[in-house]
Design a protein around this motif. Structure first.
Motif, PDB file in Angstrom:
ATOM      1  N   GLN A 149       6.278   3.181 -15.388  1.00 62.64           N
ATOM      2  CA  GLN A 149       6.562   3.911 -14.084  1.00 62.64           C
ATOM      3  C   GLN A 149       5.588   3.642 -13.556  1.00 62.64           C
ATOM      4  O   GLN A 149       3.768   4.052 -13.220  1.00 62.64           O
ATOM      5  N   VAL A 150       5.921   3.595 -12.136  1.00 62.86           N
ATOM      6  CA  VAL A 150       4.295   2.099 -10.795  1.00 62.86           C
ATOM      7  C   VAL A 150       4.473   3.304  -9.330  1.00 62.86           C
ATOM      8  O   VAL A 150       5.847   4.042  -9.610  1.00 62.86           O
ATOM      9  N   SER A 151       3.563   3.241  -8.326  1.00 62.95           N
ATOM     10  CA  SER A 151       4.307   2.741  -7.743  1.00 62.95           C
ATOM     11  C   SER A 151       4.105   1.810  -6.235  1.00 62.95           C
ATOM     12  O   SER A 151       3.381   0.835  -7.511  1.00 62.95           O
ATOM     13  N   VAL A 152       4.983   1.519  -5.368  1.00 59.99           N
ATOM     14  CA  VAL A 152       4.655   0.184  -4.822  1.00 59.99           C
ATOM     15  C   VAL A 152       4.384   0.677  -2.995  1.00 59.99           C
ATOM     16  O   VAL A 152       4.989   1.490  -3.115  1.00 59.99           O
ATOM     17  N   THR A 153       3.845  -0.391  -2.809  1.00 58.03           N
ATOM     18  CA  THR A 153       3.821  -0.287  -1.842  1.00 58.03           C
ATOM     19  C   THR A 153       4.109  -1.540  -0.565  1.00 58.03           C
ATOM     20  O   THR A 153       3.965  -2.524  -1.523  1.00 58.03           O
ATOM     21  N   VAL A 154       5.020  -1.627   0.111  1.00 56.52           N
ATOM     22  CA  VAL A 154       5.175  -2.588   1.513  1.00 56.52           C
ATOM     23  C   VAL A 154       4.364  -2.447   2.379  1.00 56.52           C
ATOM     24  O   VAL A 154       5.052  -1.615   3.344  1.00 56.52           O
ATOM     25  N   VAL A 155       4.003  -3.660   2.780  1.00 58.74           N
ATOM     26  CA  VAL A 155       3.398  -3.639   3.802  1.00 58.74           C
ATOM     27  C   VAL A 155       3.771  -4.483   5.566  1.00 58.74           C
ATOM     28  O   VAL A 155       4.384  -5.160   4.207  1.00 58.74           O
ATOM     29  N   ASP A 156       3.820  -4.891   6.086  1.00 62.56           N
ATOM     30  CA  ASP A 156       4.259  -5.923   7.128  1.00 62.56           C
ATOM     31  C   ASP A 156       3.163  -6.600   7.696  1.00 62.56           C
ATOM     32  O   ASP A 156       1.826  -6.104   6.969  1.00 62.56           O
TER      33      ASP A 156
ATOM     34  N   GLU B 165       5.136 -17.819   6.409  1.00 62.91           N
ATOM     35  CA  GLU B 165       4.482 -17.695   7.156  1.00 62.91           C
ATOM     36  C   GLU B 165       4.984 -17.080   6.425  1.00 62.91           C
ATOM     37  O   GLU B 165       5.613 -15.781   6.248  1.00 62.91           O
ATOM     38  N   THR B 166       3.686 -15.378   6.527  1.00 68.51           N
ATOM     39  CA  THR B 166       3.524 -14.711   5.729  1.00 68.51           C
ATOM     40  C   THR B 166       4.116 -13.106   6.549  1.00 68.51           C
ATOM     41  O   THR B 166       3.129 -13.446   7.704  1.00 68.51           O
ATOM     42  N   ILE B 167       4.712 -12.692   5.781  1.00 62.78           N
ATOM     43  CA  ILE B 167       5.146 -11.620   6.798  1.00 62.78           C
ATOM     44  C   ILE B 167       4.571 -10.521   6.642  1.00 62.78           C
ATOM     45  O   ILE B 167       5.460  -8.968   6.907  1.00 62.78           O
ATOM     46  N   GLY B 168       4.022 -10.075   5.527  1.00 63.29           N
ATOM     47  CA  GLY B 168       3.926  -8.917   4.816  1.00 63.29           C
ATOM     48  C   GLY B 168       3.654  -9.224   3.330  1.00 63.29           C
ATOM     49  O   GLY B 168       3.322  -9.999   2.628  1.00 63.29           O
ATOM     50  N   GLY B 169       3.132  -7.485   2.678  1.00 60.30           N
ATOM     51  CA  GLY B 169       2.648  -8.450   1.316  1.00 60.30           C
ATOM     52  C   GLY B 169       3.377  -6.794   0.179  1.00 60.30           C
ATOM     53  O   GLY B 169       3.327  -5.783   1.259  1.00 60.30           O
ATOM     54  N   VAL B 170       3.339  -7.287  -0.788  1.00 56.45           N
ATOM     55  CA  VAL B 170       3.759  -5.587  -1.715  1.00 56.45           C
ATOM     56  C   VAL B 170       2.743  -5.981  -2.595  1.00 56.45           C
ATOM     57  O   VAL B 170       2.383  -7.191  -3.408  1.00 56.45           O
ATOM     58  N   GLY B 171       2.648  -4.140  -3.578  1.00 53.71           N
ATOM     59  CA  GLY B 171       1.396  -4.426  -4.325  1.00 53.71           C
ATOM     60  C   GLY B 171       2.092  -3.769  -5.244  1.00 53.71           C
ATOM     61  O   GLY B 171       2.704  -2.092  -5.106  1.00 53.71           O
TER      62      GLY B 171
END
Length: 170
Positions: A58-65, A134-140
């Motif tokens: 079980q994890v946490s996920v963040t998607v940034v713009d 083109e980089t449009i965001g990131g996920v961690g």
């Protein structure tokens, strides 16, 4: 006299740098930016969570713009609170450097290097989101026993929307 001299010097400096012809250059007046829709960001995050769940984690996920601002944040029921901040920092770092964070782990080792910047985290688990180069965001992702597992889950999220992102670029 002094005002006229200052104006002449400013005009000469502007002419030397090409600022007087700014309107005549090929630079556009406005720039179009590609952005993730909320639904696409949610698909990335949910797929990452589901992929880690399949591995019993079980994890946490963040998607940034593209500006590094959180767009979607999910924390599974048993994921540690700390994993929220860590997932954000991994997503931010992947977006900023347009690189998987695992590739950056040994890159900045000096005491005053960029790796010491507040939001930057050089630890596996972050993946950039790209469309047509083109980089449009990131996920961690954070919370798995290893950064490799975090990153595999993050990559699964990006892979789930990769074709949609490429098709939308045309």
């Amino acid at each position: 006299m002094r005002s006229t001299l200052s104006t002449l010097m400013l005009t000469a400096a502007m002419a030397a740098t090409g600022l007087t012809n700014a309107a005549e250059t090929d630079q556009p007046v406005m720039v179009e930016l590609k952005r993730l829709s909320m639904d696409t960001a949610l698909t990335i995050a949910k797929t990452a969570i589901d992929t880690c769940r399949q591995q019993g984690v079980q994890v946490s996920v963040t998607v940034v713009d593209r500006g590094g601002h959180p767009q979607v944040v999910l924390r599974d029921v048993l994921a540690m609170d700390l994993s929220l901040e860590v997932s954000y920092r991994k997503a931010y770092t992947a977006m900023t450097f347009a690189s998987n964070t695992s590739a950056l782990e040994d890159r900045f080792t000096g005491p005053f290097s960029v790796g010491k910047v507040e939001k930057v985290l050089l630890s596996a688990g972050g993946v950039p989101i790209q469309a047509s180069g083109e980089t449009i965001g990131g996920v961690g992702v954070s919370g798995a026993p290893s950064g490799e597992t975090d990153e595999n889950c993050a990559q699964a999220g990006v892979d789930a929307v990769e074709m949609d992102l490429e098709m939308a670029s045309f």
